[in-house]
Enzyme design. Structure first.
Site, short mmCIF file in Angstrom:
data_model
loop_
_atom_site.label_atom_id
_atom_site.label_comp_id
_atom_site.label_asym_id
_atom_site.label_seq_id
_atom_site.Cartn_x
_atom_site.Cartn_y
_atom_site.Cartn_z
N GLY A 260 0.81 -1.21 0.00
CA GLY A 260 0.00 0.00 0.00
C GLY A 260 0.85 1.27 0.00
N VAL B 64 7.86 4.35 14.31
CA VAL B 64 6.86 5.32 14.72
C VAL B 64 6.35 4.94 16.10
CG1 VAL B 64 4.54 6.19 14.22
CG2 VAL B 64 6.19 5.90 12.36
N GLU C 164 -0.49 -23.08 2.36
CA GLU C 164 0.82 -23.04 1.72
C GLU C 164 1.90 -23.56 2.66
OE1 GLU C 164 -0.22 -19.54 -1.54
OE2 GLU C 164 0.76 -18.98 0.32
N ALA D 209 -2.59 -8.50 -0.77
CA ALA D 209 -1.68 -7.54 -1.41
C ALA D 209 -2.33 -6.72 -2.54
CB ALA D 209 -0.45 -8.29 -1.92
#
Lengths: 439, 439
Positions: free
Chosen positions: A28, A92, A183, A328
């Site tokens: 993003g 942050v 997976e 994603a």
């Protein structure tokens, strides 16, 4: 802490237009930065890591198929040619929305527009004590730690003689039947059975047990039912025991309780849930059960003008009432949209209202089976695997990674070699199975 | 600890002939194991890591040119086809020479013949407190930690505004002018100057200072003087300040004292000395100043029949009075010799007395300069670099690594890309420069 982060540096570089700060260099954040390339703004992208991570392939690092550098690319390199971006490696710690400052361990960074794309961590539904016992994979360090743990279990099993301890070392339980769990189960089964069979003297494939546990009624709930069933059959053929409708109720260092049954294992892997980053707390904004910030249809945060939240950190309700999925492509599209929206204030074209383009779902099960749900197409066998590989390599950011991943995959496929089978880490002991059976 | 390491396992596998235990899976240990392939003995190779490491390329990992998996290969894979070898991942804690037992954290392992090839660590000449301030590189973890430290210094320099702090972050001091120091200095200069110049906004090549400090009169003392001078000239052309005949007398978190001069730096790298592993202490054997066990002309340890020490752990005086050098080819040849010697007791051909075949010395300085001292040949420029690359790739153990390293090098050479530029590690803070200037 000298409190001077960016202030001297960036002001001397000439602050044209607005200061746009992006927190997070995932799918993003990178997409948002790129969408601002031609806008007369000064973009600062802050991440606590220096690299962008191709998260969908993390399970390959955890199962020794790929190296960390294959699926990570320095954020600076990705944005090298975009002159209006500064990249800052900093953690942050909070946001002062009144003063319009992002607070970091390196000092504060001022913003006019803020885009938060800080992702999610795995979550344990209130059982935080399980984290140490059942690691999940969201970061490179998670993946290399899990890799060390899995490989160490095989090493240990090779040399212990107590059959009970050996059995626990050779039992692998994956919790969660979404794409990551599926997976991982396929990759763990392959790693343990094929590689162990070749390189270890005392371990044979029949000694190894791989369980995939899902509390819901079926694997891959995002896919159609026929796809879920196909994935379950493929896993079963690979020797994975699939247990759906079964919840994990307890995890200890040497066992797990699954649907009431006690299973001795030193290897529980968590793929069952995620929780959004702390952004909601930073903003004091309204969040959903998973900690995601409730955002408007342009990803803006109500009552916080100039602040957008995207990706796994946002709870975004689509026009049809469903939530935007935490994958994603959705994060990337949201980043592109918000970047274009901000740019439009400075003369860019106003983007059309956000609409998620669903390219379908892909999940791979081992080396030669993938379920691809594109609405009409289902691919299995080697062609499915090949499509999956190409799709993944295509989306990898840097050319170097594309090249490296493609050659690794080809090599791995042809030879069954696993290239990255190193147990590293200053404390190998971290990866050790517990000594609970010791006298 | 269940105290059963190997006992059940190996005895059930049928113990044909003698039990040969090899400690260490480096160049010497692997060569010894291979030389025993046809002997009717049961070989157990013990290492605390699960991989063999191509140490001569560690500096490439530390400077982000290669990934750990490129220069490591699982010991099990290397010895997979040799039926008389068992590999055990275990940390050795001592040797009971009376009972003929190697003591490990996983339990004791009995031996009839013992080959010790446990290598060396870097040494600080009695200033152990320097280790935390001036890391050296002997292991993968050393290298990834140093990589994180170097990359973090650049990241920090990009965002701090105090010129003094910035200068200390952008000054790199390498201590020790042997092959490792020379290779590190060249690689650090390249990494810092070229990559930083491309990816960072505020750092320019002229901001970066790289110093190589050697207490002796010249670089590369193992080479002829003309080679040393050529290497020094090549480094100087790359912008490295070479200071020979200059000792480091003090190291603190933010400065180093070199020949009386105080230099502000957060980046001191140690390549100045090594100390042999604890083998001498385990055996209670006579050692030299560097902790190496004094061995006879067949690498046997006096007064310890059946025990051999090879590689960097041994002090071996050659027939001409000089010491066998502590480099990979010497360790490999010693391993081959001792393996053959042990095999000869069981019908193998008796090897001729050990004689070191000197294939010459190679050291590389950056991307296109190598000094190769083969007695008569000296190579520089791209041909030198190419020979060096081919020689190194050739000696890498697994094909996968050869393939990967070769393609990485080619890619890196053509594009100046650095593939493995990730700052990883659970505690990125570990890599942080100290906060000594903080208020």
């Amino acid at each position: 802490m000298d409190g001077t982060l960016m202030s001297g540096t960036l002001s001397s570089a000439g602050m044209a237009g607005q200061r746009v700060v992006i927190i997070g260099g995932g799918f993003g954040g990178i997409a948002a930065a790129r969408a601002l390339a031609r806008a007369p703004v000064q973009v600062t992208l802050i991440d606590r890591r220096n690299f962008h991570l191709f998260q969908p392939l993390l399970y390959q690092v955890a199962t020794a198929g790929l190296s960390p550098a294959d699926i990570g690319a320095p954020i600076r390199s990705i944005l090298r040619d975009q002159g209006n971006v500064r990249v800052a490696l900093a953690k942050v710690t909070g946001i002062d929305t009144g003063a319009r400052l992002v607070e970091t361990e390196e000092g504060p960074v001022g913003y006019d527009t803020l885009i938060i794309a800080t992702g999610a961590r795995h979550a344990y539904f209130g059982r935080d004590e399980w984290e140490a016992l059942a690691p999940g994979i969201k970061t490179i360090d998670d993946a290399t730690r899990l890799r060390a743990k899995l490989l160490f279990a095989l090493e240990r099993a090779e040399i212990v003689s107590d059959p009970k301890r050996r059995k626990a070392l050779l039992t692998f339980v994956i919790v969660g039947g979404g794409p990551t769990g599926v997976e991982l189960a396929g990759a763990v089964a392959e790693l343990a059975r094929h590689v162990a069979d070749r390189d270890f003297r005392t371990i044979t494939p029949k000694d190894i047990q791989v369980l995939l546990v899902e509390a819901g009624p079926r694997l891959l709930p995002q896919f159609r039912e026929s796809m879920s069933a196909a994935a379950a059959r493929a896993l079963t053929r690979m020797g994975v025991e699939v247990r759906t409708g079964t919840a994990v109720t307890e995890i200890t260092p040497d066992q797990v309780v699954v649907g009431g049954e006690v299973i001795a294992t030193n290897n529980v892997i968590w793929a069952a849930g995620v929780r959004a980053s702390a952004a909601g707390r930073w903003l004091g904004a309204e969040v959903d059960r998973a900690g995601r910030v409730l955002v408007g249809n342009d990803f803006s945060v109500p009552h916080h003008p100039g602040i957008f939240v995207i990706g796994d950190t946002a709870a975004y309700r689509q026009a049809d009432g469903t939530m935007l999925p935490g994958i994603a492509p959705a994060a990337k599209q949201a980043g592109e949209f918000v970047g274009a929206l901000v740019a439009s204030r400075f003369g860019g074209r106003t983007p059309r209202p956000f609409e998620y383009r669903d390219f379908g779902q892909l999940a791979t099960v081992g080396r030669n089976f993938a379920v691809a749900d594109f609405g009409r197409i289902r691919l299995t066998g080697f062609p499915g695997w090949l499509l999956w590989s190409v799709a993944h390599v295509w989306f990898l950011v840097g050319f170097r990674s594309r090249f490296s991943v493609a050659s690794q995959w080809l090599w791995s496929y042809l030879t069954w070699e696993r290239g990255a089978r190193l147990i590293t880490g200053a404390e190998v002991a971290m990866a050790r199975p517990p000594e609970t059976n010791a006298p």
